[in-house]
Structure formats: structure tokens, C-alpha cells
Write a protein that holds these residues in place. Structure first.
Motif, PDB file in Angstrom:
ATOM      1  N   GLU A 109      -9.375  -0.612  -8.504  1.00 20.29           N
ATOM      2  CA  GLU A 109      -9.502   0.030  -9.800  1.00 20.29           C
ATOM      3  C   GLU A 109      -9.019   1.480  -9.725  1.00 20.29           C
ATOM      4  OE1 GLU A 109     -13.473  -0.503 -11.243  1.00 20.29           O
ATOM      5  OE2 GLU A 109     -13.003   0.346 -13.219  1.00 20.29           O
ATOM      6  N   LEU A 110      -9.376   2.132  -8.600  1.00 13.77           N
ATOM      7  CA  LEU A 110      -8.955   3.519  -8.396  1.00 13.77           C
ATOM      8  C   LEU A 110      -7.436   3.597  -8.275  1.00 13.77           C
ATOM      9  CD1 LEU A 110     -11.618   4.684  -5.814  1.00 13.77           C
ATOM     10  CD2 LEU A 110     -11.278   5.660  -8.092  1.00 13.77           C
TER      11      LEU A 110
ATOM     12  N   LEU B 270       0.926   8.259   8.713  1.00 17.67           N
ATOM     13  CA  LEU B 270       1.365   7.094   9.488  1.00 17.67           C
ATOM     14  C   LEU B 270       2.424   6.304   8.714  1.00 17.67           C
ATOM     15  CD1 LEU B 270      -1.924   5.562  10.964  1.00 17.67           C
ATOM     16  CD2 LEU B 270      -0.344   7.205  11.977  1.00 17.67           C
ATOM     17  N   ASP B 271       3.467   5.856   9.424  1.00 14.65           N
ATOM     18  CA  ASP B 271       4.387   4.923   8.779  1.00 14.65           C
ATOM     19  C   ASP B 271       3.747   3.535   8.823  1.00 14.65           C
ATOM     20  OD1 ASP B 271       4.903   3.643  11.248  1.00 14.65           O
ATOM     21  OD2 ASP B 271       6.495   5.087  11.705  1.00 14.65           O
ATOM     22  N   ILE B 272       4.403   2.581   8.195  1.00 16.12           N
ATOM     23  CA  ILE B 272       3.755   1.287   7.985  1.00 16.12           C
ATOM     24  C   ILE B 272       3.473   0.564   9.307  1.00 16.12           C
ATOM     25  CG2 ILE B 272       5.857  -0.058   7.608  1.00 16.12           C
ATOM     26  CD1 ILE B 272       2.685  -0.327   5.468  1.00 16.12           C
ATOM     27  N   ASP B 273       4.374   0.713  10.295  1.00 22.03           N
ATOM     28  CA  ASP B 273       4.157   0.045  11.581  1.00 22.03           C
ATOM     29  C   ASP B 273       2.968   0.648  12.324  1.00 22.03           C
ATOM     30  OD1 ASP B 273       6.267  -1.691  11.201  1.00 22.03           O
ATOM     31  OD2 ASP B 273       7.716  -0.286  12.081  1.00 22.03           O
ATOM     32  N   ALA B 274       2.917   1.990  12.306  1.00 18.00           N
ATOM     33  CA  ALA B 274       1.809   2.666  12.981  1.00 18.00           C
ATOM     34  C   ALA B 274       0.497   2.353  12.279  1.00 18.00           C
ATOM     35  CB  ALA B 274       2.054   4.173  13.008  1.00 18.00           C
ATOM     36  N   LEU B 275       0.548   2.288  10.950  1.00 18.70           N
ATOM     37  CA  LEU B 275      -0.653   1.971  10.176  1.00 18.70           C
ATOM     38  C   LEU B 275      -1.166   0.577  10.541  1.00 18.70           C
ATOM     39  CD1 LEU B 275      -2.626   2.771   7.935  1.00 18.70           C
ATOM     40  CD2 LEU B 275      -1.046   1.787   6.264  1.00 18.70           C
ATOM     41  N   ARG B 276      -0.241  -0.333  10.759  1.00 22.44           N
ATOM     42  CA  ARG B 276      -0.630  -1.708  11.108  1.00 22.44           C
ATOM     43  C   ARG B 276      -1.279  -1.740  12.497  1.00 22.44           C
ATOM     44  NH1 ARG B 276       3.730  -4.454   9.367  1.00 22.44           N
ATOM     45  NH2 ARG B 276       2.706  -5.065   7.428  1.00 22.44           N
ATOM     46  N   ILE B 277      -0.682  -1.021  13.439  1.00 20.13           N
ATOM     47  CA  ILE B 277      -1.253  -0.993  14.800  1.00 20.13           C
ATOM     48  C   ILE B 277      -2.647  -0.392  14.785  1.00 20.13           C
ATOM     49  CG2 ILE B 277      -1.031   0.064  17.086  1.00 20.13           C
ATOM     50  CD1 ILE B 277       2.032  -0.171  16.740  1.00 20.13           C
ATOM     51  N   VAL B 278      -2.790   0.734  14.077  1.00 19.84           N
ATOM     52  CA  VAL B 278      -4.084   1.416  14.017  1.00 19.84           C
ATOM     53  C   VAL B 278      -5.115   0.521  13.318  1.00 19.84           C
ATOM     54  CG1 VAL B 278      -5.275   3.342  12.882  1.00 19.84           C
ATOM     55  CG2 VAL B 278      -3.217   3.776  14.222  1.00 19.84           C
ATOM     56  N   SER B 279      -4.709  -0.111  12.211  1.00 17.58           N
ATOM     57  CA  SER B 279      -5.641  -0.973  11.463  1.00 17.58           C
ATOM     58  C   SER B 279      -6.049  -2.192  12.280  1.00 17.58           C
ATOM     59  CB  SER B 279      -4.990  -1.451  10.160  1.00 17.58           C
ATOM     60  OG  SER B 279      -4.528  -0.364   9.427  1.00 17.58           O
ATOM     61  N   ASP B 280      -5.077  -2.788  12.964  1.00 19.54           N
ATOM     62  CA  ASP B 280      -5.404  -3.934  13.817  1.00 19.54           C
ATOM     63  C   ASP B 280      -6.418  -3.524  14.881  1.00 19.54           C
ATOM     64  OD1 ASP B 280      -3.686  -5.465  12.368  1.00 19.54           O
ATOM     65  OD2 ASP B 280      -2.098  -5.560  13.907  1.00 19.54           O
ATOM     66  N   GLY B 281      -6.220  -2.295  15.409  1.00 21.69           N
ATOM     67  CA  GLY B 281      -7.147  -1.777  16.411  1.00 21.69           C
ATOM     68  C   GLY B 281      -8.544  -1.645  15.833  1.00 21.69           C
TER      69      GLY B 281
ATOM     70  N   TYR C  45      -6.276   7.424  -0.013  1.00 24.17           N
ATOM     71  CA  TYR C  45      -5.460   6.366  -0.615  1.00 24.17           C
ATOM     72  C   TYR C  45      -6.051   4.984  -0.385  1.00 24.17           C
ATOM     73  CZ  TYR C  45      -2.067  10.094  -0.837  1.00 24.17           C
ATOM     74  OH  TYR C  45      -1.439  11.285  -1.095  1.00 24.17           O
ATOM     75  N   GLN C  46      -5.743   4.121  -1.303  1.00 26.09           N
ATOM     76  CA  GLN C  46      -6.219   2.743  -1.217  1.00 26.09           C
ATOM     77  C   GLN C  46      -5.461   1.966  -0.137  1.00 26.09           C
ATOM     78  OE1 GLN C  46      -4.516  -0.155  -2.366  1.00 26.09           O
ATOM     79  NE2 GLN C  46      -6.269  -1.528  -2.027  1.00 26.09           N
ATOM     80  N   ARG C  47      -4.261   2.431   0.207  1.00 24.13           N
ATOM     81  CA  ARG C  47      -3.350   1.724   1.108  1.00 24.13           C
ATOM     82  C   ARG C  47      -4.035   1.234   2.391  1.00 24.13           C
ATOM     83  NH1 ARG C  47       1.725   4.321   4.436  1.00 24.13           N
ATOM     84  NH2 ARG C  47       0.053   5.613   5.257  1.00 24.13           N
TER      85      ARG C  47
END
Lengths: 437, 255
Positions: free
Chosen positions: B237-238, B178-189, B206-208
Motif C-alpha cells: 500500500e505504501l 545495493l544493486d539487484i544481484d547484491a540485494l539478492r545475495i544479502v536477502s538470501d543470507g 523502500y518496499q523493494r
């Protein structure tokens, strides 16, 4: 190694019976000449054996060993019975055991349809021009047999620059009188320049008889005409069904065929299109559903005789039990037919370990600037798709049905008349439900 | 009673042991992140919980609200309230998203003894759920995941989660690709779907992703075992140290 001498055609009991049937055929002089030539040709070639490459996977020797008769006197068929089987609401031609039934038919004069016999009797010049010449008798043994023995049929002429408002539905019904009989209807459709129309043919057994349907449909598409031809074969599972559809296409015409095959013990459908002009478009779609020990065979042939034309073919099959399917797709591209764009696809879904498919593309390309592709697959339901559906709560049979439906839907959506499409979808759903047991 | 209780779970594929004794307790309302290097068994754990037929559970238990999860077919787990968002969502040509989602929704309702909803009533529910992933209705007429971009496929998984309202949602590498915009939409969901009566397990390398969906607990999986558990600070920490110091621990523990 021992070799077995082939049975000479004249030794086939069926051939003598067919000759007797042909001897009873009637018609004006021009037709009798054609019938005689066709009968002579059939007597020479006979019923093909599995040594004939075109019939390698499709055993029809049972046709040769049966002394077929003419159908007996048909029992009465009610209008309600016919109505319940219909796929459309417009004009209707009904044939009972290969004989035109005027009382059950509804052919308003303005649509240009009548029984083949009536058209011949009236001296119809178009019939004389095309009957048995579009699909010439030497094309397959059974097209010769058809011309020699046909009893009746339907003729539709769509005049130039006119549109058939509603599809013509042709019902080929067989009754108990067809038991042990040869049923031999013929259909001829001509579309004048810039004419448009749709024809749906259905083959249905009203009684579960052992009969032999040998049906030929000839279509002549004038320049810039548009014809959709839908063929639904759902005869009883004791029947033999041999069908031959041939479309001759002039410049810029559009032919759109859809064939559903789910009946008969053995069904062989030859579907041919000759692209005889430029800017021609030929679409052939089909679906076969087989179960028990049924065999469904499609042999298509697309003749690209002129440049700048396209053909697109998609046939799909779903097979259960010990059933079999055969697909042979021929595409001939003549040296002059540059810029031909032809694509052929055949996909099969096996629902059992004992079902079998023999699929073979056969492209013969003699031009160098063309785009011709083909693809054939034989597979099972996709496990990952099933699992994905399961994780969404769609399990077992429901998931199976959904995936099979999705597989079949690609061709079903190509039927453009929505009412007919809906009717065909119902027929397919019912059969798939039965196939899953 | 915990929502999900996993005890000493061992699982293998093709007779190769992948999970080597996992124990985990997840209560309703919690968000757990399961992190670990490639090949640690994170995705296997997700698939074993969802019921993938390729994995054999050789010993151990997993229960959902006390019910034996491992004894259920995959669809029965869905009926019980388990949802897996796939790392690689499967394409189903020929079936529209609308038809598929309504069928899934109704199959689950049927299994729970509820009435099925007709297409019109379902549409009302769908409109509200589409907002969770910031989508218009046009996506519903496309075939399931067919020709979808990577981001669209992941959004579609979250849309399904919103519609099916699971008790336990397992998100397998939902952030991958996912790019950052898609990641934001998915996370908000996903954040919009956090509820006191629902638990979420985030499986991620990933920690992202955890910057967007903040977990209550973080577990590190290595060599088929949970080698360390902690709060959300463990993820940071990871991020700073990598996995090596923990996979070293895992190898030591196996001796």
C-alpha cells in the motif's frame, strides 16, 4: 622585554666534563686528528638550547648541567641475561656500558664483523675511510661529541655480492656502572656492491640508571646493495638517549630502516639518508610509544641528491599520560634530482588529554619535476570504530587495545625478518598493556 | 514473554527529541519491517536499541527477554544477543576480518561463560558461515570493511550476523546502495538466518527489500512515532500511495 644572554658553551659544566672524557680518548694518529677536530667543534657549539630551532621542543639542558663521567667497572652480565633480551638467533655483538664484551659476543670470522677497537687496531682501511665521515661531526653537536669521546663499537663489512645469512644483532647494554656516565658506542656498517644484510641494534638498560647514551650508527650502502637496519631503544626511563643514524646510499641501493623507541626519559633520534645515486630506494619506518613524562623526538632528513630515486617514510606514535613527542621530517630535493618521488607520513594517537605532539614536515624542493607529499595527524581513538566494535561484543579495554594495535601494526609489518618482527610485536604489546594501566 | 518489548520510548540527540513515544512488541521467530520517510527516526530507533552513546533515552523502556536493555553498554547488548547491521559499516584498517570476527565471537562466548575457540576450530565454523553470503575465504584476510565496495560492506554485516548468531538482529537500511544481484545475495543470507528462536527487524525506506525478505509485520514510523501497523500488505500500500497520506496522519495526531 628583557633578554637573557645565552650561556656561552664553555660555561656549561657538562662541556668541561666532556672535554675531560675526550682528552682520555685513544687511537692512531688519523683518528686522534678527527677526534680533536670533533672535540673542538663541540666545545664551540656546546649542548643546544631551546633557542636552537632544531631543539626547540626537546630540552637537553640537563645534559649540559651534568658532569658526566666515564662508566665504572661493569658488573658481570650473564649469557642467559643477554639471550633473554635477544630478538634474533644469529651473530651477536654485545657492548656493556659502551665497551665490547668478547665473551658474550658471537661473531664468526666469515660474517665480517668485529669490535670497532679491534678494527682500528688492525689498521682497517675501510674504517679509516668512513669512521666519522659518513656522519660528519658538524651535522649535530652530539655527533661531534660522539667522535670525540666514543669508547668502542662494532664494525660490519658485508663483502660485495654476498648475503648475510642471518641478521647481525648488536646489543648496547648498560649496567649499574653507567650511573652518571656517558655511554658512547659507535657502529659502522658497509655493504659492498650487490651485498645484502640486516642489522638489528638494541639499547637496553639492565639497571635503572641515570646515564647518557650518545650512539652513532653510520651505514655505507654500495651500488645495488640492500640493507635493513632495525633499531630498538628501550632504555630505562631515567636515561637520556641521543641517537644518530646516517645512511649513505650509492646507485640502486635499498635502505630500509625501522626504529622503535619506548625507553629513556628523553630520546632524540636523528635519522638521515643521503641518496647519492639514481634508482635509490629509502624506506624509513618508526614507532614511538611514550608514557609518564617521557619525550620521544625523531628528526629525519632525506637528501635527494640525484634524480630518479624514491623515499618513503612512515612514523607513528602512541602517547599516554603527560608524555610528549616531536617529529620533524626534512626532505631536501636538489635541482638535479628530477623525478624524485618522496612521501612522508607522521601519525599520532593520543591516549590522554595531557599528552602533546609537535610535528612538522619540512620539504625543501629545488627541482620542478618531482612528486613530494607529506601528511601529519594527531588524533584520538575513533569513537565510531569503538562503537562498532562494542556492537560486536568487543568492549572497553579489549576494543582500545585492538584499535591501538591496528594503528601500530601498519609500521610493525614493515620489519621483514619475521622472527625479529615477532619479538618487536611482543615488546610493543607488553608496553601498550602497561600504558593502558 | 516477548523477545523485545519497547514501551513509550522517547529519545533525543543534542537535546532534540527524535523518538516521541515508540511502543513495539517483537516475538521470537517474527520479522518486523519498520518503514518511514527520511528523518522519521527509523535509524535512531535502531541505534538506540544497539546502544549508540550519542542518543539519550529520556523516558520509556526497552527489554530483551525481560532484561532492561537500556541499562546495558553496547557490548553487553551484543552479549545478550542484540546485533545491529549498520547502514554505514565502519572501516577498521589494520585489523583483518578473520581476527575481528574471531575476537567478537570469542568475546561473546566468554561473556556467556563458554570456552573460547582457537583459530583452527573457528575456521571450521567460519567456512560454513561464509556460504551464507556466498563468499570464499579470501575476504577474511582483508582489513575490516577497508576498501570494501558498498555491497561487500553489507555482505560483511550479514556474515557477522551469521557468525554471532544473535537473538535479535536489526538491519538498518541494509538494502541501500545495493544493486539487484547484491540485494539478492544479502536477502538470501538473511532468509537463511530466519529461525523460530530469532527475531529480525528490518529498517528500510523502500518496499523493494520486502520483495526478498517477506516480513510478518510492517510498521510505519513518522515524526518519531509509529503511525500505522499492519501485515505485509501494508508495504504494498505504501509502495502505491507513498508516505504522504500517513505522515499527514502523524501531523494530525500530534495536534
Amino acid at each position: 622585554m628583557t633578554t637573557v644572554a645565552p650561556i656561552a658553551p664553555t660555561e656549561q659544566p657538562g662541556v668541561a666534563a666532556f672535554a675531560a672524557l675526550a682528552a682520555h680518548a685513544e687511537g692512531p694518529e688519523w683518528l686522534m686528528a678527527r677526534r680533536a677536530a670533533a672535540a673542538a667543534h663541540f666545545a664551540e657549539v656546546g649542548v643546544p638550547s631551546s633557542r636552537n630551532e632544531e631543539w626547540r621542543f626537546t630540552p637537553v639542558s640537563g645534559i649540559a648541567t651534568t658532569a658526566w663521567t666515564a662508566p665504572g667497572v661493569s658488573p658481570a652480565v650473564s649469557a642467559e641475561e643477554v639471550a633473554a633480551l635477544r630478538l634474533s638467533e644469529g651473530p651477536l655483538a654485545v657492548l656493556i656500558d659502551g665497551r665490547f664484551a668478547p665473551d658474550l659476543s658471537a661473531l664468526p670470522a666469515e660474517i665480517g664483523a668485529k669490535s670497532l677497537q679491534a678494527a682500528i687496531d688492525s689498521g682497517d682501511a675501510v674504517v679509516r675511510q668512513y669512521l666519522g665521515t659518513v656522519a660528519p661531526p658538524e651535522m649535530t653537536p652530539f655527533s661531534a661529541l660522539s667522535l670525540a669521546t666514543f669508547t668502542d663499537g662494532v664494525v660490519l663489512h658485508i663483502a660485495a655480492n654476498t648475503t648475510l645469512d642471518a641478521p647481525l644483532e648488536i646489543m648496547h647494554l648498560t649496567t649499574s656502572a653507567a650511573d652518571g656516565a656517558l655511554v658512547a658506542p659507535r657502529v659502522l656498517v658497509t655493504a659492498g656492491q650487490n651485498a645484502r644484510g640486516a642489522v638489528v641494534e638494541q639499547f637496553v638498560s639492565l639497571a635503572d640508571t641515570l646515564h647518557f647514551s650518545n650512539a652513532v650508527t653510520e651505514l655505507v650502502l654500495g651500488e645495488e646493495s640492500w640493507v635493513e637496519h632495525i633499531r630498538v631503544q628501550r632504555e630505562g626511563e631515567r636515561a637520556w638517549h641521543i641517537g644518530f643514524t646516517h645512511a649513505d646510499q650509492a646507485r640502486a641501493s635499498h635502505y630500509r630502516g625501522f626504529a622503535l623507541s619506548l625507553g629513556a626519559k628523553l630520546c632524540r633520534h636523528n635519522i638521515h639518508a643521503r641518496l647519492g645515486g639514481e634508482q635509490v630506494e629509502t624506506l624509513m619506518y618508526g614507532l614511538y610509544l611514550t608514557r609518564n613524562e617521557q619525550l620521544a623526538d625523531t628528526h629525519s632528513a632525506i637528501f635527494h641528491d640525484q634524480p630518479n630515486s624514491n623515499s618513503w617514510e612512515v612514523y607513528k606514535g602512541v602517547l599516554a599520560d603527560k608524555s610528549r613527542a616531536v617529529f620533524n621530517g626534512k626532505v631536501f630535493v636538489q635541482p638535479i634530482a628530477q623525478k624524485t618521488d618522496a612521501k612522508q607520513t607522521n601519525r599520532n594517537l593520543l591516549l590522554s588529554d595531557t599528552a602533546r605532539v609537535d610535528t612538522k614536515p619540512q620539504l625543501e624542493i629545488f627541482a620542478d619535476d618531482v612528486k613530494c607529499t607529506h601528511g601529519a595527524t594527531v588524533g584520538r581513538l575513533n569513537d565510531e570504530q569503538r562503537y562498532y566494535l562494542q556492537t560486536r561484543g568487543i568492549g572497553g579495554r579489549t576494543a582500545q587495545e585492538l584499535l591501538i594495535w591496528a594503528f601500530a601494526a601498519e609500521v610493525l609489518t614493515e620489519v621483514t625478518v619475521s622472527r625479529i618482527r615477532a619479538g618487536i610485536e611482543t615488546i610493543v604489546r607488553v608496553r601498550l598493556d602497561e600504558m593502558l594501566g | 514473554m516477548p523477545l523485545l518489548q519497547i514501551t513509550d520510548l522517547h529519545a533525543s540527540a543534542d537535546e532534540k527529541e527524535i523518538l516521541k513515544g515508540i511502543s513495539l512488541t517483537v516475538n521470537a521467530g517474527e520479522v518486523h519491517a519498520i518503514m518511514g520517510p527520511n528523518g522519521s527516526g527509523k535509524s535512531t530507533l535502531a541505534q538506540v536499541l544497539a546502544g549508540h552513546p550519542a542518543y539519550d533515552v529520556t523516558s520509556g523502556t526497552a527489554t530483551l527477554e525481560g532484561e532492561d536493555l537500556l541499562d546495558m553498554e553496547a557490548e553487553e547488548r551484543a552479549w545478550a544477543g542484540v546485533f545491529l547491521a549498520f547502514q554505514y559499516p565502519v572501516e577498521i584498517p589494520g585489523v583483518t576480518n578473520a581476527y575481528f570476527l574471531r575476537m567478537a565471537f570469542n568475546e561473546i562466548r566468554k561473556a556467556r561463560g563458554l570456552d573460547e575457540l582457537d583459530p583452527m576450530d573457528f575456521l571450521d565454523i567460519l567456512e560454513e558461515k561464509l556460504r551464507v553470503v556466498q563468499w570464499g575465504p579470501e575476504i577474511m584476510e582483508r582489513a575490516v570493511n577497508f576498501g570494501f565496495s558498498g555491497g561487500e560492506k553489507k555482505r560483511n554485516e550479514i556474515l557477522q550476523m551469521a557468525v554471532l548468531e544473535p537473538k535479535l538482529a536489526i538491519l538498518d537500511e541494509t538494502d541501500s546502495g545495493l544493486d539487484i544481484d547484491a540485494l539478492r545475495i544479502v536477502s538470501d543470507g538473511v532468509n537463511a538466518l530466519r529461525r523460530p528462536d530469532r527475531a529480525i527487524i528490518l529498517v528500510t525506506h523502500y518496499q523493494r527489500l520486502l520483495d526478498f525478505i517477506v516480513p510478518d509485520f510492517v510498521h510505519v514510523l513518522a515524526g518519531g512515532k509509529i503511525v500505522k501497523s499492519g501485515g505485509k500488505e501494508l508495504a504494498l500500500e505504501l509502495e502505491a500511495k507513498g508516505y504522504e497520506w500517513l505522515t499527514g496522519v502523524a501531523e494530525g495526531a500530534a495536534v
